[in-house]
Design a protein around this motif. Structure first.
Motif, PDB file in Angstrom:
ATOM      1  N   SER A  89       0.826  -1.206   0.000  1.00 40.10           N
ATOM      2  CA  SER A  89       0.000   0.000   0.000  1.00 40.10           C
ATOM      3  C   SER A  89       0.865   1.263   0.000  1.00 40.10           C
ATOM      4  CB  SER A  89      -0.909  -0.006   1.232  1.00 40.10           C
ATOM      5  OG  SER A  89      -1.438   1.270   1.475  1.00 40.10           O
ATOM      6  N   LYS A  90       0.711   2.083  -1.033  1.00 35.73           N
ATOM      7  CA  LYS A  90       1.453   3.342  -1.081  1.00 35.73           C
ATOM      8  C   LYS A  90       1.054   4.261   0.065  1.00 35.73           C
ATOM      9  CE  LYS A  90       2.821   7.239  -3.988  1.00 35.73           C
ATOM     10  NZ  LYS A  90       3.503   7.828  -2.893  1.00 35.73           N
ATOM     11  N   PRO A  91      -0.239   4.389   0.387  1.00 36.18           N
ATOM     12  CA  PRO A  91      -0.581   5.241   1.528  1.00 36.18           C
ATOM     13  C   PRO A  91       0.075   4.773   2.835  1.00 36.18           C
ATOM     14  CG  PRO A  91      -2.539   4.840   0.214  1.00 36.18           C
ATOM     15  CD  PRO A  91      -1.443   3.955  -0.331  1.00 36.18           C
ATOM     16  N   LEU A  92       0.164   3.471   3.040  1.00 29.42           N
ATOM     17  CA  LEU A  92       0.817   2.969   4.247  1.00 29.42           C
ATOM     18  C   LEU A  92       2.307   3.282   4.217  1.00 29.42           C
ATOM     19  CD1 LEU A  92       0.761   1.504   6.953  1.00 29.42           C
ATOM     20  CD2 LEU A  92       1.074  -0.645   5.691  1.00 29.42           C
ATOM     21  N   LYS A  93       2.938   3.075   3.084  1.00 28.24           N
ATOM     22  CA  LYS A  93       4.365   3.384   2.978  1.00 28.24           C
ATOM     23  C   LYS A  93       4.610   4.866   3.230  1.00 28.24           C
ATOM     24  CE  LYS A  93       5.628  -0.434  -0.022  1.00 28.24           C
ATOM     25  NZ  LYS A  93       6.235  -0.877  -1.271  1.00 28.24           N
ATOM     26  N   ASP A  94       3.736   5.723   2.688  1.00 22.98           N
ATOM     27  CA  ASP A  94       3.856   7.167   2.918  1.00 22.98           C
ATOM     28  C   ASP A  94       3.651   7.503   4.392  1.00 22.98           C
ATOM     29  OD1 ASP A  94       4.269   7.473   0.196  1.00 22.98           O
ATOM     30  OD2 ASP A  94       2.236   8.207  -0.215  1.00 22.98           O
ATOM     31  N   PHE A  95       2.684   6.845   5.014  1.00 23.58           N
ATOM     32  CA  PHE A  95       2.392   7.051   6.433  1.00 23.58           C
ATOM     33  C   PHE A  95       3.600   6.670   7.289  1.00 23.58           C
ATOM     34  CE2 PHE A  95       0.743   5.124  10.405  1.00 23.58           C
ATOM     35  CZ  PHE A  95       0.172   6.254  10.970  1.00 23.58           C
ATOM     36  N   ILE A  96       4.207   5.540   6.989  1.00 21.40           N
ATOM     37  CA  ILE A  96       5.391   5.092   7.722  1.00 21.40           C
ATOM     38  C   ILE A  96       6.536   6.086   7.528  1.00 21.40           C
ATOM     39  CG2 ILE A  96       7.208   3.318   7.752  1.00 21.40           C
ATOM     40  CD1 ILE A  96       4.941   1.237   7.309  1.00 21.40           C
TER      41      ILE A  96
END
Length: 120
Positions: A89-96
């Motif tokens: 998930s790109k949003p998860l990677k960005d969030f991390i």
């Protein structure tokens, strides 16, 4: 669940050990923070991602936001360590990535890195 006190650079952290999921929802996350505060005198939590419900990492469920908002409200800091490579998930990677740029929430690979992030 067992909380172990580790002190580095004058900063105390609580390392969480357990044979089962410790953070299953916002209330259990808050209970963990309060246990660390009252038992060990710290608001710095180090926890293996295996002890955090997988729903936390599905951002659309809103659990991560709810939990982290509680931690911010109570001046808690948390470092979650483990393997994040299988998430696509790109949003998860960005969030991390964004979390790791701050000073309160960290996602790292090892317990030692978690300790370093909370005690720098």
């Amino acid at each position: 669940m067992e909380l172990t006190k580790i002190k580095k650079n004058g900063i105390v952290c609580a390392v969480v050990k357990s044979g089962a999921v410790v953070i299953a929802d916002a209330q259990s996350a808050l209970d963990l923070l309060m246990a660390a505060k009252y038992e060990l005198g710290t608001q710095n939590i180090i926890i293996n991602k295996k002890l955090v419900t997988e729903d936390f990492f599905v951002l659309s469920k809103g659990l991560a936001g709810e939990i982290l908002q509680k931690y911010v409200n109570y001046q808690g800091r948390i470092a979650i360590y483990g393997d994040y490579s299988h998430y696509t998930s790109k949003p998860l990677k960005d969030f991390i990535y964004e979390s790791n740029q701050g000073k309160d929430v960290f996602f790292v690979a090892t317990e030692e890195e978690a300790l370093d992030m909370l005690t720098r």
